[in-house]
Design a protein around this motif. Structure first.
Motif, PDB file in Angstrom:
ATOM      1  N   TYR A  79       0.830  -1.202   0.000  1.00 26.80           N
ATOM      2  CA  TYR A  79       0.000   0.000   0.000  1.00 26.80           C
ATOM      3  C   TYR A  79       0.867   1.256   0.000  1.00 26.80           C
ATOM      4  N   SER A  80       1.920   1.264   0.799  1.00 24.54           N
ATOM      5  CA  SER A  80       2.743   2.476   0.897  1.00 24.54           C
ATOM      6  C   SER A  80       3.471   2.772  -0.411  1.00 24.54           C
ATOM      7  N   ILE A  81       3.980   1.755  -1.075  1.00 28.56           N
ATOM      8  CA  ILE A  81       4.650   1.960  -2.363  1.00 28.56           C
ATOM      9  C   ILE A  81       3.640   2.422  -3.408  1.00 28.56           C
ATOM     10  N   ALA A  82       2.491   1.752  -3.472  1.00 25.17           N
ATOM     11  CA  ALA A  82       1.463   2.113  -4.452  1.00 25.17           C
ATOM     12  C   ALA A  82       1.000   3.544  -4.239  1.00 25.17           C
ATOM     13  N   ARG A  83       0.773   3.919  -2.990  1.00 31.56           N
ATOM     14  CA  ARG A  83       0.321   5.277  -2.701  1.00 31.56           C
ATOM     15  C   ARG A  83       1.369   6.314  -3.099  1.00 31.56           C
ATOM     16  N   ARG A  84       2.642   6.029  -2.803  1.00 23.68           N
ATOM     17  CA  ARG A  84       3.708   6.978  -3.163  1.00 23.68           C
ATOM     18  C   ARG A  84       3.769   7.192  -4.668  1.00 23.68           C
ATOM     19  N   VAL A  85       3.638   6.105  -5.427  1.00 28.44           N
ATOM     20  CA  VAL A  85       3.704   6.226  -6.882  1.00 28.44           C
ATOM     21  C   VAL A  85       2.484   6.967  -7.413  1.00 28.44           C
ATOM     22  N   LEU A  86       1.299   6.610  -6.936  1.00 28.23           N
ATOM     23  CA  LEU A  86       0.081   7.232  -7.445  1.00 28.23           C
ATOM     24  C   LEU A  86      -0.013   8.708  -7.092  1.00 28.23           C
ATOM     25  N   GLU A  87       0.577   9.112  -5.978  1.00 24.89           N
ATOM     26  CA  GLU A  87       0.528  10.510  -5.558  1.00 24.89           C
ATOM     27  C   GLU A  87       1.750  11.318  -5.991  1.00 24.89           C
ATOM     28  N   ALA A  88       2.694  10.678  -6.666  1.00 25.94           N
ATOM     29  CA  ALA A  88       3.924  11.349  -7.073  1.00 25.94           C
ATOM     30  C   ALA A  88       3.657  12.302  -8.235  1.00 25.94           C
ATOM     31  N   SER A  89       4.536  13.259  -8.361  1.00 27.98           N
ATOM     32  CA  SER A  89       4.474  14.129  -9.539  1.00 27.98           C
ATOM     33  C   SER A  89       5.052  13.354 -10.716  1.00 27.98           C
TER      34      SER A  89
END
Length: 70
Positions: free
Chosen positions: A45-55
């Motif tokens: 979840y943390s990796i997916a969230r970081r990627v989806l919210e990244a610029s």
């Protein structure tokens, strides 16, 4: 290994045109679908969230650095 996960998740998101490569802004159900796509590919979840919210700049930098290190 965290960087390797970010690189792989960013590549997956780019391929599926989600996160930084997808439409913006997105609503809550769409965000949940995108998280599900990455979760089914084995990302936490943390990796997916970081990627989806990244610029887009950060995400493309992860891909560039990942491809340069192989």
């Amino acid at each position: 290994p965290e960087f390797d996960q970010l690189y792989a998740a960013a590549k997956a998101a780019q391929k599926r045109r989600i996160g930084p490569w997808g439409p913006s802004p997105i609503d809550y159900p769409t965000k949940q679908k995108q998280l599900g796509i990455l979760a089914r590919r084995g990302f936490s979840y943390s990796i997916a969230r970081r990627v989806l919210e990244a610029s887009i700049k950060d995400a493309e930098e992860w891909i560039f650095k990942g491809e340069a290190s192989t």
